[in-house]
Enzyme design. Structure first.
Site, short mmCIF file in Angstrom:
data_model
loop_
_atom_site.label_atom_id
_atom_site.label_comp_id
_atom_site.label_asym_id
_atom_site.label_seq_id
_atom_site.Cartn_x
_atom_site.Cartn_y
_atom_site.Cartn_z
N SER A 140 0.80 -1.22 0.00
CA SER A 140 0.00 0.00 0.00
C SER A 140 0.84 1.27 0.00
CB SER A 140 -0.94 0.01 1.21
OG SER A 140 -0.19 -0.15 2.41
N LYS A 158 12.99 -1.53 0.05
CA LYS A 158 11.60 -1.06 0.04
C LYS A 158 11.62 0.41 -0.34
CE LYS A 158 9.01 -0.90 3.87
NZ LYS A 158 8.07 -1.35 4.92
N MET A 245 17.31 -3.70 3.63
CA MET A 245 17.42 -4.75 4.64
C MET A 245 17.97 -6.01 3.98
SD MET A 245 13.35 -5.62 4.97
CE MET A 245 12.86 -3.97 4.43
N THR A 246 18.51 -6.90 4.80
CA THR A 246 19.00 -8.17 4.29
C THR A 246 17.86 -8.96 3.66
OG1 THR A 246 20.66 -8.25 6.05
CG2 THR A 246 20.18 -10.31 4.92
N ASP A 290 0.61 -4.79 11.99
CA ASP A 290 0.10 -5.06 10.65
C ASP A 290 0.10 -6.57 10.42
OD1 ASP A 290 -0.58 -5.27 8.01
OD2 ASP A 290 0.82 -3.76 7.29
N ASN A 295 3.66 -10.30 5.37
CA ASN A 295 4.70 -9.78 6.26
C ASN A 295 5.43 -10.90 7.00
OD1 ASN A 295 4.11 -7.15 5.58
ND2 ASN A 295 2.77 -6.81 7.34
N ASP A 309 8.35 -5.84 7.70
CA ASP A 309 7.48 -4.66 7.76
C ASP A 309 7.17 -4.24 9.19
OD1 ASP A 309 5.73 -2.58 7.35
OD2 ASP A 309 4.65 -3.58 5.73
#
Length: 442
Positions: A140, A158, A245-246, A290, A295, A309
């Site tokens: 989103s 991201k 991030m990894t 979330d 996730n 996330d």
């Protein structure tokens, strides 16, 4: 680098009136898809087995296409509605709605390049020996790209959609307008505090440096856990709109329902995530709120679940934790007086409410906690508890038994609880929730 010319996407609408137009079109598509009879059923249905709302798959695709193109706060609400639509919609329509969990439209290469130029500099590509322009996921608020740095680090980047952060306030204002215009809330209910909390949380989710802080804090809480993996943040490639991030391998946990996975695997993963939810509240006092299934990634090779996330991760104040302790202990003891005390402490209802309203709420909570009165694992696969809770809660809602929304401090906790139980149901898992609660509340 892969070939950027081979990738196409849809631009993100960023102006308030443009987003309101798209939202209005989505609302119209849903109303047309349900039809007059369906709208009446949705508004007036009573009893234990009301008819499900039937919206054609074609109309549902138009709604999900519209929300997927908008991204941002509006799509996040659509994702929540899609997580267990089987309680309201037919299974065929619910399956189409479920695509919202991981099918936001990616942005076109031009918008992607603008974000990367602004955040990492015009020569950002020189920092990678490989960058996949086709995203591996789009949600989103942003989309995720696989990349490998010059020094060999395998990363997931991201990257935030342009204009999404700036559109949060207008999206929430538009939702407030439409909820009132369409009669989605009781006339006497003040949804202002709830929407203000939604606004605050979405602004936090759009700040990727705040998410990096939360990810590192959560990683420290988890430690070297054999069952869970929290990816490492790479600060040298992270900004407020880019989070590096990894890279974590695995599949979305809801895919464990496929026949290639065993009942034992489904039970284990559902139990792990349920126990983690309780630890977040009662031990960490920090909850990743979330519950989107994507996730959580399951790696069958290692048996670990990667946690992704952390934009929605937030601390829980001690009075709220204590309120849920009271609620949990009362539910385990099947103590109506204790449920009433905890409900007042958590702000679910005021102490001076009419007794019949208090009794109605306590009855709903008691129904919802049925799984805590079962000795041993609760079988979510054979239970129709979610339908019973949904129908009973809807009837109380339509009869104006709820004069106030949940306290903002508990709003996103409810989302996490509901999402975790929906996963248990989707996996048809057996989970000893009562045993976990007794251990953590001892």
């Amino acid at each position: 680098m892969d070939d950027p010319a081979s990738f196409r996407g849809l631009p993100v609408p960023s102006k308030r009136w443009s987003r309101l137009w798209h939202m209005g079109r989505a609302t119209t598509d849903m109303a047309v898809g349900i039809g007059v009879r369906g709208m009446i059923e949705l508004a007036r249905a009573r009893g234990e087995n009301p008819s499900r709302v039937r919206m054609s798959p074609e109309a549902t695709r138009r709604v999900t296409d519209r929300l997927a193109r908008m991204r941002g706060a509006v799509m996040k609400m659509g994702q929540l509605m899609s997580m267990d639509g089987t309680d309201v919609f037919t299974p065929e329509v619910a399956e189409v709605m479920a695509t919202l969990r991981d099918r936001a439209e990616p942005m076109p290469i031009g918008q992607l390049a603008q974000v990367l130029d602004a955040e990492l500099g015009a020569d950002w590509n020189k920092r990678f020996q490989r960058f996949e322009f086709t995203p591996i996921a789009a949600a989103s608020i942003g989309q995720v790209h696989r990349a490998e740095t010059r020094d060999g680090r395998r990363l997931a980047l991201k990257i935030q959609f342009p204009g999404v952060r700036e559109s949060i306030d207008s999206d929430v204002d538009n939702m407030r307008f439409l909820s009132r215009t369409l009669g989605m809330m009781p006339k006497n209910m003040d949804v202002g505090p709830m929407l203000d909390e939604t606004r605050r949380q979405l602004h936090r989710e759009a700040d990727y440096l705040a998410e990096a802080d939360a990810m590192e804090a959560y990683r420290a809480l988890i430690g070297e856990d054999p069952d869970f993996l929290v990816p490492e943040v790479h600060r040298d490639l992270s900004t407020s709109r880019v989070l590096a991030m990894t890279f974590a391998d695995g599949i979305s946990v809801d895919r464990l329902r496929d026949t290639s996975y065993t009942r034992a695997e489904r039970d284990r993963v559902a139990s792990l995530l349920t126990r983690l939810m309780l630890r977040e509240l009662f031990e960490f006092a920090m909850v990743q709120t979330d519950p989107n299934f994507s996730n959580f990634l399951y790696d069958a090779t290692t048996g670990r679940v990667a946690l992704l996330d952390f934009g929605a991760a937030q601390p829980v104040a001690p009075p709220v934790v204590e309120g849920f302790r009271l609620l949990g202990r009362a539910a385990l003891a099947d103590d109506p007086a204790g449920l009433r005390e905890a409900s007042i402490a958590l702000g679910y209802i005021a102490a001076d409410e009419p007794p019949e309203r208090i009794d109605a709420l306590v009855g709903l909570i008691r129904l919802s906690s049925e799984m805590l009165r079962v000795e041993g694992p609760y079988d979510f696969g054979t239970s129709n508890l979610s339908e019973r809770v949904f129908n009973h809660g809807r009837n109380l809602y339509l009869e104006d038994n709820f004069s106030r929304p949940p306290e903002p401090a508990t709003l996103f906790l409810h989302r996490k609880f509901a999402g975790t139980f929906m996963l248990c149901r989707r996996l048809r898992a057996r989970v000893d929730l009562a045993g976990m609660m007794r251990e953590l509340l001892a």
